[in-house]
Design a protein around this motif. Structure first.
Motif, PDB file in Angstrom:
ATOM      1  N   ARG A   1      37.831  44.582  41.773  1.00  0.00           N
ATOM      2  CA  ARG A   1      37.494  45.994  41.964  1.00  0.00           C
ATOM      3  C   ARG A   1      37.356  46.335  43.450  1.00  0.00           C
ATOM      4  O   ARG A   1      37.799  47.400  43.894  1.00  0.00           O
ATOM      5  CB  ARG A   1      36.190  46.331  41.233  1.00  0.00           C
ATOM      6  CG  ARG A   1      36.277  46.263  39.721  1.00  0.00           C
ATOM      7  CD  ARG A   1      35.032  46.855  39.072  1.00  0.00           C
ATOM      8  NE  ARG A   1      35.033  46.586  37.641  1.00  0.00           N
ATOM      9  CZ  ARG A   1      34.358  45.602  37.049  1.00  0.00           C
ATOM     10  NH1 ARG A   1      33.592  44.815  37.780  1.00  0.00           N
ATOM     11  NH2 ARG A   1      34.427  45.427  35.757  1.00  0.00           N
ATOM     12  N   VAL A   2      36.733  45.456  44.209  1.00  0.00           N
ATOM     13  CA  VAL A   2      36.533  45.704  45.638  1.00  0.00           C
ATOM     14  C   VAL A   2      37.870  45.844  46.360  1.00  0.00           C
ATOM     15  O   VAL A   2      38.080  46.775  47.151  1.00  0.00           O
ATOM     16  CB  VAL A   2      35.684  44.576  46.258  1.00  0.00           C
ATOM     17  CG1 VAL A   2      35.755  44.619  47.779  1.00  0.00           C
ATOM     18  CG2 VAL A   2      34.242  44.681  45.808  1.00  0.00           C
ATOM     19  N   ASN A   3      38.802  44.941  46.100  1.00  0.00           N
ATOM     20  CA  ASN A   3      40.082  44.987  46.798  1.00  0.00           C
ATOM     21  C   ASN A   3      40.932  46.172  46.351  1.00  0.00           C
ATOM     22  O   ASN A   3      41.649  46.763  47.176  1.00  0.00           O
ATOM     23  CB  ASN A   3      40.840  43.680  46.569  1.00  0.00           C
ATOM     24  CG  ASN A   3      40.257  42.520  47.345  1.00  0.00           C
ATOM     25  OD1 ASN A   3      40.511  42.346  48.533  1.00  0.00           O
ATOM     26  ND2 ASN A   3      39.428  41.717  46.688  1.00  0.00           N
ATOM     27  N   LEU A   4      40.844  46.547  45.073  1.00  0.00           N
ATOM     28  CA  LEU A   4      41.560  47.738  44.629  1.00  0.00           C
ATOM     29  C   LEU A   4      40.989  48.990  45.288  1.00  0.00           C
ATOM     30  O   LEU A   4      41.738  49.892  45.701  1.00  0.00           O
ATOM     31  CB  LEU A   4      41.477  47.851  43.101  1.00  0.00           C
ATOM     32  CG  LEU A   4      42.212  49.040  42.475  1.00  0.00           C
ATOM     33  CD1 LEU A   4      43.688  49.012  42.847  1.00  0.00           C
ATOM     34  CD2 LEU A   4      42.031  49.041  40.959  1.00  0.00           C
ATOM     35  N   ALA A   5      39.665  49.050  45.419  1.00  0.00           N
ATOM     36  CA  ALA A   5      39.036  50.190  46.098  1.00  0.00           C
ATOM     37  C   ALA A   5      39.457  50.259  47.558  1.00  0.00           C
ATOM     38  O   ALA A   5      39.699  51.350  48.105  1.00  0.00           O
ATOM     39  CB  ALA A   5      37.514  50.098  45.981  1.00  0.00           C
ATOM     40  N   LEU A   6      39.580  49.099  48.243  1.00  0.00           N
ATOM     41  CA  LEU A   6      40.015  49.094  49.641  1.00  0.00           C
ATOM     42  C   LEU A   6      41.454  49.601  49.791  1.00  0.00           C
ATOM     43  O   LEU A   6      41.765  50.361  50.711  1.00  0.00           O
ATOM     44  CB  LEU A   6      39.916  47.676  50.216  1.00  0.00           C
ATOM     45  CG  LEU A   6      38.518  47.149  50.521  1.00  0.00           C
ATOM     46  CD1 LEU A   6      38.611  45.730  51.069  1.00  0.00           C
ATOM     47  CD2 LEU A   6      37.813  48.037  51.521  1.00  0.00           C
TER      48      LEU A   6
END
Length: 592
Positions: free
Chosen positions: A392-397
């Motif tokens: 989720r963190v990398n998709l948000a970035l």
């Protein structure tokens, strides 16, 4: 033809000039009165805060949802955020300075900074609150200091990274000039390093204050085991209104918050941005300058000008002269120092390292003892949550970078657009997404989404601003002569992006991505575990595990989840962000 009244037509040029001179003399006096009134208001605020904090703590403060209570709550929230920002600024400058110039400590300090920025606010909550309450058990000061420190932990790390990266990218010829003129460390800090880092530091300060507003709800109203902590403030007001589903109260609270943000932008940030524009590293001055009416008015104050001319300037000159002489004497002493003094300093360092290592070893043993009762299923559950949150963190970035880079460059390249877009971006970054999340979640449920998509959306709302504000700072810091060269050689838009814009914003972009990554991990505690109308909406993830463990007082699970989160963030920084930082410090560093 325009006919003026008789009283204007009878004015002679000499009389008109006399009236203009009277106005010019009276206006600085009026400004001095305004500055004196602001000083008295600050003094009154300090007295009110001291009286409240010196009183006994209120164990179960009842938050009123009446609009009449909002000015009172807003005052306390502004004071908490202001003190947390000052603490963050001092920490960022001190920590970034030591990490940039101490090569032995740099790797360890940056690793610690990576860990601290990834730890969620709620992970700091139990030790911070218990320590502050133990220090001030009979005063409201303990709970207030705990809330201020929690706000500090949610807003300081991007400022520290910004100042550190700015120091590492100072052109070599400027550093050599300070050595030739025997600048002391204090003089070099105030006359080179702080001015050079001013643009990035100010824009990251805006982001830090916005992040403080974002986490204000979690810092002013929280549960610690069986205890319920509530402080009078806008954060607790919005949290209480969201729990009660009172849309009118939420609108009132957001309106007051937006009013404070706009006032802060016009009275504080806009003058600072206009003032810092003179510190751009360029040889050709740009014709498009950032302006601020407040800064222009302050420069017309005779009281401030007299204070600077008669007090500040003589003191700084005297201090710099003494420090320069002391530095020269110290350099001469080092050339003639005896081996015994050097041996003593080495022994002191070894003893210090042994003491620190012993303390770290003791803390590690205590952590292992605390984790020993956990079953294997808890480890597997935390591992699955770590993988889900990582994705989720990398998709948000990726989603954040897709729009913040072009928009940030557009805002930073146009002062006219920045004058309009900066307050809007600051408002959007400051509004707590948790206050808007119930509406967003209901909309996602209707279109077939849920907490899986909702958690990514909330991470995006909380972290995209780190990238945007750093890109804006990078675009503003691009020297005007580079832009004029690109125009002179008629670069195409693609050539301009490849040779001027992307290399110019690259150090700021990496800082924004690093802090946004840590902010996304931090925001997972809210994005993956959300209470609404008496029920808990959650999805699998480390943030949900940490939030649930904090509310239930399960400290072993909280410790293990926090350690796993910190380990994943540090690993990512070592494999991805650190090589990009080195590239920014070498290939994309400004210099002759």
């Amino acid at each position: 033809m325009i006919h003026l009244p008789d009283r204007f037509s009878r004015l002679q040029p000499r009389e008109t000039l006399a009236r203009t001179q009277v106005l010019e003399r009276g206006w600085p006096f009026f400004l001095d009165l305004c500055i004196a009134a602001i000083g008295l208001a600050c003094f009154y605020a300090v007295v009110r805060i001291a009286m409240f904090w010196a009183g006994r703590p209120e164990p179960e403060f009842i938050v009123s949802l009446s609009p009449r209570a909002l000015p009172h709550y807003a005052f306390y929230s502004v004071v908490r955020i202001g003190l947390a920002y000052l603490l963050s600024l001092l920490f960022a400058i001190s920590y970034g300075y030591i990490a940039a110039y101490n090569q032995r400590a740099e790797k360890v300090m940056i690793a610690i900074l990576d860990i601290l920025q990834s730890i969620p606010v709620l992970s700091f909550l139990p030790p911070v609150m218990l320590a502050m309450i133990a220090l001030f058990p009979t005063r409201q000061l303990g709970v207030e200091m705990g809330a201020i420190v929690l706000i500090f932990t949610g807003s300081v790390w991007n400022m520290a990274f910004s100042f550190y990266s700015s120091l590492k990218s100072i052109p070599r010829e400027l550093m050599e000039a300070t050595n030739i003129y025997c600048f002391s460390r204090v003089q070099r800090l105030f006359q080179l390093e702080l001015p050079y880092a001013a643009i990035g530091l100010i824009w990251n300060s805006i982001m830090s204050v916005a992040g403080a507003w974002f986490f204000l709800m979690a810092c002013e109203m929280f549960h610690l085991g069986s205890r319920d902590f509530r402080l009078p403030g806008l954060g607790s007001y919005l949290q209480t209104a969201a729990d009660a589903g009172n849309g009118v109260a939420i609108c009132w609270g957001l309106a007051v918050m937006i009013l404070i943000i706009v006032a802060t932008d016009q009275l504080v940030w806009r003058p600072l941005i206009a003032w810092s524009d003179k510190f751009k590293f360029e040889q050709v001055e740009s014709s498009k300058r950032i302006t601020s009416p407040i800064l222009h008015l302050l420069t017309q104050s005779t009281a401030l000008a007299s204070l600077s001319h008669r007090l500040v300037d003589p003191l700084t000159e005297s201090l710099y002269t003494r420090l320069a002489k002391h530095r020269i004497a110290k350099l001469r002493q080092l050339t003639t120092s005896r081996p015994q003094s050097r041996l003593l300093s080495i022994v002191v360092r070894i003893v210090l390292v042994i003491v620190i290592a012993a303390a770290v070893l003791y803390a590690a043993l205590q952590a292992v003892a605390l984790l020993r009762p956990l079953p294997g299923a808890a480890y597997l559950h935390i591992f699955q949550g770590a993988i889900a949150t990582f994705l989720r963190v990398n998709l948000a970035l990726l989603l954040a970078s897709a729009w913040t880079i072009p928009v940030g460059v557009a805002i930073g390249s146009s002062p006219r657009l920045a004058r309009i877009a900066q307050p809007l971006a600051q408002i959007a970054a400051s509004v707590p997404a948790t206050a808007l999340f119930p509406v967003l979640l209901l909309a996602l449920v209707r279109i077939g989404g849920g907490m899986g998509i909702g958690s990514i959306a909330l991470m995006l709302l909380g972290t995209q601003w780190y990238i945007l504000f750093n890109v804006i700072a990078g675009a503003i810091a691009i020297p005007s002569d580079l832009k004029e060269v690109a125009t002179l050689f008629r670069f195409s838009r693609i050539q301009r992006w490849k040779t001027v814009i992307l290399p110019g914003i690259f150090p700021y972009l990496i800082t924004g991505l690093v802090t946004a990554s840590g902010g996304a991990w931090n925001a997972s505690i809210i994005a993956e575990y959300f209470p609404i109308k008496g029920q808990i909406l959650q999805t699998i993830g480390l943030g949900a595990i940490i939030s649930e463990a904090t509310g239930g007082g399960r400290f072993p699970v909280l410790l293990l989840a926090t350690m796993v989160m910190a380990l994943m963030v540090v690993t990512t920084n070592r494999l991805v962000w650190r090589p990009l930082f080195r590239l920014a410090e070498t290939r994309y560093k400004l210099g002759a």
